[in-house]
Design a protein around this motif. Sequence first.
Motif, PDB file in Angstrom:
ATOM      1  N   VAL A 123     -70.535  32.038  80.102  1.00 13.04           N
ATOM      2  CA  VAL A 123     -69.361  31.896  79.242  1.00 13.04           C
ATOM      3  C   VAL A 123     -69.215  33.105  78.314  1.00 13.04           C
ATOM      4  CG1 VAL A 123     -68.282  30.518  77.421  1.00 13.04           C
ATOM      5  CG2 VAL A 123     -69.383  29.391  79.367  1.00 13.04           C
ATOM      6  N   CYS A 124     -70.262  33.407  77.550  1.00 10.44           N
ATOM      7  CA  CYS A 124     -70.171  34.519  76.594  1.00 10.44           C
ATOM      8  C   CYS A 124     -70.027  35.860  77.310  1.00 10.44           C
ATOM      9  CB  CYS A 124     -71.396  34.524  75.681  1.00 10.44           C
ATOM     10  SG  CYS A 124     -71.508  33.083  74.593  1.00 10.44           S
ATOM     11  N   GLY A 125     -70.794  36.046  78.389  1.00 15.30           N
ATOM     12  CA  GLY A 125     -70.678  37.284  79.138  1.00 15.30           C
ATOM     13  C   GLY A 125     -69.324  37.421  79.808  1.00 15.30           C
ATOM     14  N   GLY A 126     -68.806  36.324  80.352  1.00 12.76           N
ATOM     15  CA  GLY A 126     -67.498  36.375  81.004  1.00 12.76           C
ATOM     16  C   GLY A 126     -66.372  36.667  80.032  1.00 12.76           C
ATOM     17  N   ILE A 127     -66.400  35.995  78.876  1.00 12.94           N
ATOM     18  CA  ILE A 127     -65.363  36.250  77.869  1.00 12.94           C
ATOM     19  C   ILE A 127     -65.462  37.676  77.356  1.00 12.94           C
ATOM     20  CG2 ILE A 127     -64.568  35.624  75.561  1.00 12.94           C
ATOM     21  CD1 ILE A 127     -65.331  32.749  76.183  1.00 12.94           C
ATOM     22  N   GLY A 128     -66.686  38.141  77.087  1.00 15.25           N
ATOM     23  CA  GLY A 128     -66.862  39.515  76.625  1.00 15.25           C
ATOM     24  C   GLY A 128     -66.374  40.528  77.647  1.00 15.25           C
ATOM     25  N   ALA A 129     -66.665  40.283  78.934  1.00 15.69           N
ATOM     26  CA  ALA A 129     -66.206  41.197  79.982  1.00 15.69           C
ATOM     27  C   ALA A 129     -64.685  41.238  80.037  1.00 15.69           C
ATOM     28  CB  ALA A 129     -66.774  40.758  81.330  1.00 15.69           C
ATOM     29  N   LEU A 130     -64.049  40.072  79.920  1.00 15.96           N
ATOM     30  CA  LEU A 130     -62.582  40.034  79.937  1.00 15.96           C
ATOM     31  C   LEU A 130     -61.998  40.793  78.749  1.00 15.96           C
ATOM     32  CD1 LEU A 130     -59.984  38.941  81.214  1.00 15.96           C
ATOM     33  CD2 LEU A 130     -60.278  36.868  79.816  1.00 15.96           C
ATOM     34  N   VAL A 131     -62.613  40.612  77.574  1.00 14.51           N
ATOM     35  CA  VAL A 131     -62.145  41.319  76.380  1.00 14.51           C
ATOM     36  C   VAL A 131     -62.276  42.830  76.568  1.00 14.51           C
ATOM     37  CG1 VAL A 131     -62.655  41.778  73.954  1.00 14.51           C
ATOM     38  CG2 VAL A 131     -62.557  39.429  74.781  1.00 14.51           C
ATOM     39  N   GLY A 132     -63.413  43.285  77.048  1.00  8.69           N
ATOM     40  CA  GLY A 132     -63.619  44.713  77.250  1.00  8.69           C
ATOM     41  C   GLY A 132     -62.637  45.297  78.243  1.00  8.69           C
TER      42      GLY A 132
END
Length: 343
Positions: A123-132
Motif C-alpha cells: 500500500v505505502c510503496g504503491g501510493i508512493g510510486a504513483l505519487v512519484g
Amino acid sequence: MTETLTDVTRSLTTPPPPPSLWARTRRWAVETPLIQVAILIVLSVALVLLVPAFVQRPLAAVSLITLAALLAMAAMGQTLVVILGGLDLAIAGYITFGAMIAGNATSRLGWPVPLAFAVVFVVCGGIGALVGWLCHRFRVEPLVMTLGVGAVLTGGSMFIANGDYNGQPPQELKSLAQLTGTTFGLPIPPIIVIVVLLGVLLWLFLAKTPAGRRLYATGVNPRAAGLTRIRTSVVWTLVFAASGVFAGVAGMFLAAFGSGWSMSIGDPYLFSGLAAVLVGGTTFGSVRGGFTRTALGALILTVLSTIIVSQGLTEGQTRIVYGVIILVMVALYGRERRVRDRF
C-alpha cells in the motif's frame, strides 16, 4: 597589444593562489559531517551536566538511542527524496497507516506479522510510486501532492479502523521495538540493530551502486541526467515508493514502541524527520547527502529534545529551537553554488 596578450597568457598559465585557511576549513566542514559530530558532542556533554542522573541510568541512554533510531527510520525515505530535489509531506500519513495496520489489523483481524508488513509494503510503496510518477510526468510540485496524499492516508486509516484506537500490536512486534527487547542476549532493543543494518544497506546503495549514482545525478540536474539516458521517471517513482515503505514500516515500529496508535502518531515525525535530514547536512539536489548525515541529525535532535524536556520548555519553544537550528544549517550548506552551475 603585445603586452596585453602577454598579460592574458600569463594569467591563464599562472596557477591560482591557494585557498585561505578559512576557505579550506569551511570546505572540509561542509564536505564532511564534522560540524554535526561537534554539535552532538557538545549537546551530549550539556545533557550530562544538566541531567547528572542520565549517566547513572543506562536505560535512559538506551531509550535516547531507541528514539533516535525510530526518528532516523522515519527520515530514511525523506533523505532520498531530498537528495532527489523533492519533498515528501505524506510521511505522517504513511506512518499513521503503518501504525494502524500494526495495531488493528493484527489484533482485530488476526493477521500474522509478515502479512501486516506485506500490506504496508504494497500500500505505502504503491501510493508512493504513483505519487512519484505523477509528479514527474505532469511536473506537479511534490510538496502539494504529497500534502494531499498524507491527509488522505490519515483519514483513510481512521475510516478503515472505524475510529477504534484500542488495537494492540502483537507481542513479537513489540519485542523488536520496546526498551525491554534484547539482541543476542544483550540489552539492546532490536530496532536499533535493524536501523543500523538498514543504514548500512542504504549507504552501500548510495555510495557503491550505479543506481545510487543515477539518483544523485537526477537530483543534481534532471535534464542532464535524461540526456545521459537515465530514466528519471523511474528514479522518481522508485524513490517516492521507498519513502512510503520506510515511513510505513517506521509507523509499525512506532505503534509497537508505544503499545498503540492514534490519528496524530505521525505528525511529530513530519517536521522532525525533515529537520533530521536538513540538520544532518543533506540539502535539495545534494551530492553529499546520505543516511549517515541523517542519523547524526536524528541523534542531535533527540539529545536536544531531551535537554529541552528536562529544562521544562514548552512545545512552542521547542519548535523555535528546531527552526533556528534548521535555518543555521541551511544557511551554511545552501551558500555553495548548485552543482549544475559549476559546469
